[in-house]
Design a protein around this motif. Structure first.
Motif, mmCIF file in Angstrom:
data_model
loop_
_atom_site.group_PDB
_atom_site.id
_atom_site.type_symbol
_atom_site.label_atom_id
_atom_site.label_comp_id
_atom_site.label_asym_id
_atom_site.label_seq_id
_atom_site.Cartn_x
_atom_site.Cartn_y
_atom_site.Cartn_z
ATOM 1 N N UNK A 131 23.484 57.880 55.858
ATOM 2 C CA UNK A 131 22.373 58.806 55.670
ATOM 3 C C UNK A 131 21.149 58.009 55.247
ATOM 4 N N UNK A 132 20.110 58.046 56.083
ATOM 5 C CA UNK A 132 18.920 57.215 55.885
ATOM 6 C C UNK A 132 17.678 58.081 55.742
ATOM 7 N N UNK A 133 16.714 57.579 55.015
ATOM 8 C CA UNK A 133 15.391 58.198 54.973
ATOM 9 C C UNK A 133 14.475 57.452 55.934
ATOM 10 N N UNK A 134 13.756 58.196 56.749
ATOM 11 C CA UNK A 134 12.737 57.611 57.618
ATOM 12 C C UNK A 134 11.575 57.212 56.718
ATOM 13 N N UNK A 135 11.276 55.924 56.637
ATOM 14 C CA UNK A 135 10.357 55.445 55.601
ATOM 15 C C UNK A 135 8.931 55.964 55.780
ATOM 16 N N UNK A 136 8.612 56.511 56.935
ATOM 17 C CA UNK A 136 7.306 57.139 57.137
ATOM 18 C C UNK A 136 7.024 58.172 56.052
ATOM 19 N N UNK A 137 8.070 58.863 55.599
ATOM 20 C CA UNK A 137 7.870 59.950 54.643
ATOM 21 C C UNK A 137 7.843 59.474 53.198
ATOM 22 N N UNK A 138 7.973 58.174 53.003
ATOM 23 C CA UNK A 138 7.807 57.581 51.677
ATOM 24 C C UNK A 138 6.797 56.443 51.775
ATOM 25 N N UNK A 139 5.760 56.690 52.570
ATOM 26 C CA UNK A 139 4.785 55.641 52.884
ATOM 27 C C UNK A 139 4.009 55.178 51.655
ATOM 28 N N UNK A 140 3.921 56.015 50.632
ATOM 29 C CA UNK A 140 3.143 55.622 49.452
ATOM 30 C C UNK A 140 3.866 54.602 48.583
ATOM 31 N N UNK A 141 5.132 54.346 48.870
ATOM 32 C CA UNK A 141 5.912 53.410 48.079
ATOM 33 C C UNK A 141 5.951 52.031 48.738
#
Length: 267
Positions: free
Chosen positions: A2-12
């Motif tokens: 299960x992965x997070x698409x890093x686009x949605x945590x771009x502020x980090x």
């Protein structure tokens, strides 16, 4: 995984991305290596190893990356693939091609196939595999059948599908999305997870992205098919709706996704 698409945590930044993703309960990161992404294409040789090391320090993996690569002539292609090989990352999403009004479909398919063949040949030298993402709209691949034509005769080790049930339902409506799923399953490498519903705005029906479970995708049916096919590739969570970059929203959708996986595959 299960992965997070890093686009949605771009502020980090890289380290904070790994820390927050781990805290939320993810097992991996689908890392953007494209213009505006967590790693810029021209810096892939230097920065991809640094970004992956920062994420792995938190106990997560980077099983796939999302790129804008469309053919082997892109100067970022070889450095990106070389870095992937050294890091043990096998999967990548290429960029998109589009249908242009007035251009015969056959010509577009032939040109995309020519460009993809060169990219896949280069990727083969580094042991990496492309997953073609079906995106609704004027994108090549919107119907999945066109990607099937482009991939005909391609070794599954070189390329396959990055299947997106949400975009498949947008294009497929009542039943055709199931046909698209059957087309993709035998050579599916990874899956993008997002939900939507149709919403009438200004007199026109338009796509409205929604939290998982609040849209039109039949998730239990999708994951039963995944489990029956023995699919074990990365699942990349996408949150395209307003507020989808808030950590509470990400945690909520991850919990929904985990329940679907456990119901289909067994805890």
């Amino acid at each position: 995984m299960l992965c997070i698409f890093s686009k949605h945590m771009a502020r980090y930044g890289w380290d904070a991305l790994g820390a927050e993703a781990r805290r939320l309960g993810f097992e991996g990161v689908d890392l953007t290596v494209r213009p505006g992404g967590h790693v810029l294409p021209g810096r892939a040789a230097e920065d991809l190893p640094r970004a992956v090391a920062a994420i792995r320090r938190h106990g997560l993996e980077v099983p796939m990356i999302t790129t804008d690569l469309k053919d082997a002539s892109d100067p970022a292609a070889r450095p990106t693939f070389a870095a992937m090989q050294k890091l043990g990352i096998r999967l990548y999403k290429p960029g998109y091609w589009r249908y242009e009004r007035g251009v015969p479909l056959e010509r577009t398919i032939a040109e995309c196939r020519r460009r993809l063949e060169g990219l896949l040949a280069l990727g083969r030298d580094y042991g990496v595999t492309a997953g073609l993402h079906n995106h609704s709209g004027t994108y090549v691949g919107c119907s999945v059948w066109d990607y099937r034509e482009i991939l005909a005769g391609v070794d599954p080790k070189d390329g396959g599908f990055y299947f997106d049930p949400g975009h498949a339902v947008i294009e497929g409506g009542l039943h055709d999305w199931r046909v698209s799923l059957e087309v993709a399953l035998p050579r599916m490498k990874m899956s993008a997870i997002k939900d939507f519903e149709w919403e009438k705005r200004n007199g026109r029906w338009q796509v409205a992205w929604r939290p998982l479970g609040e849209g039109m995708v039949a998730w239990p049916e999708v994951f039963r098919a995944y489990a029956q096919a023995g699919f074990a590739g990365p699942l990349s969570l996408h949150l395209e709706y307003p507020g989808g970059e808030e950590l509470d929203a990400i945690a909520r959708d991850l919990a929904f996704l985990r329940r679907q996986v456990e119901a289909a595959y067994g805890a």
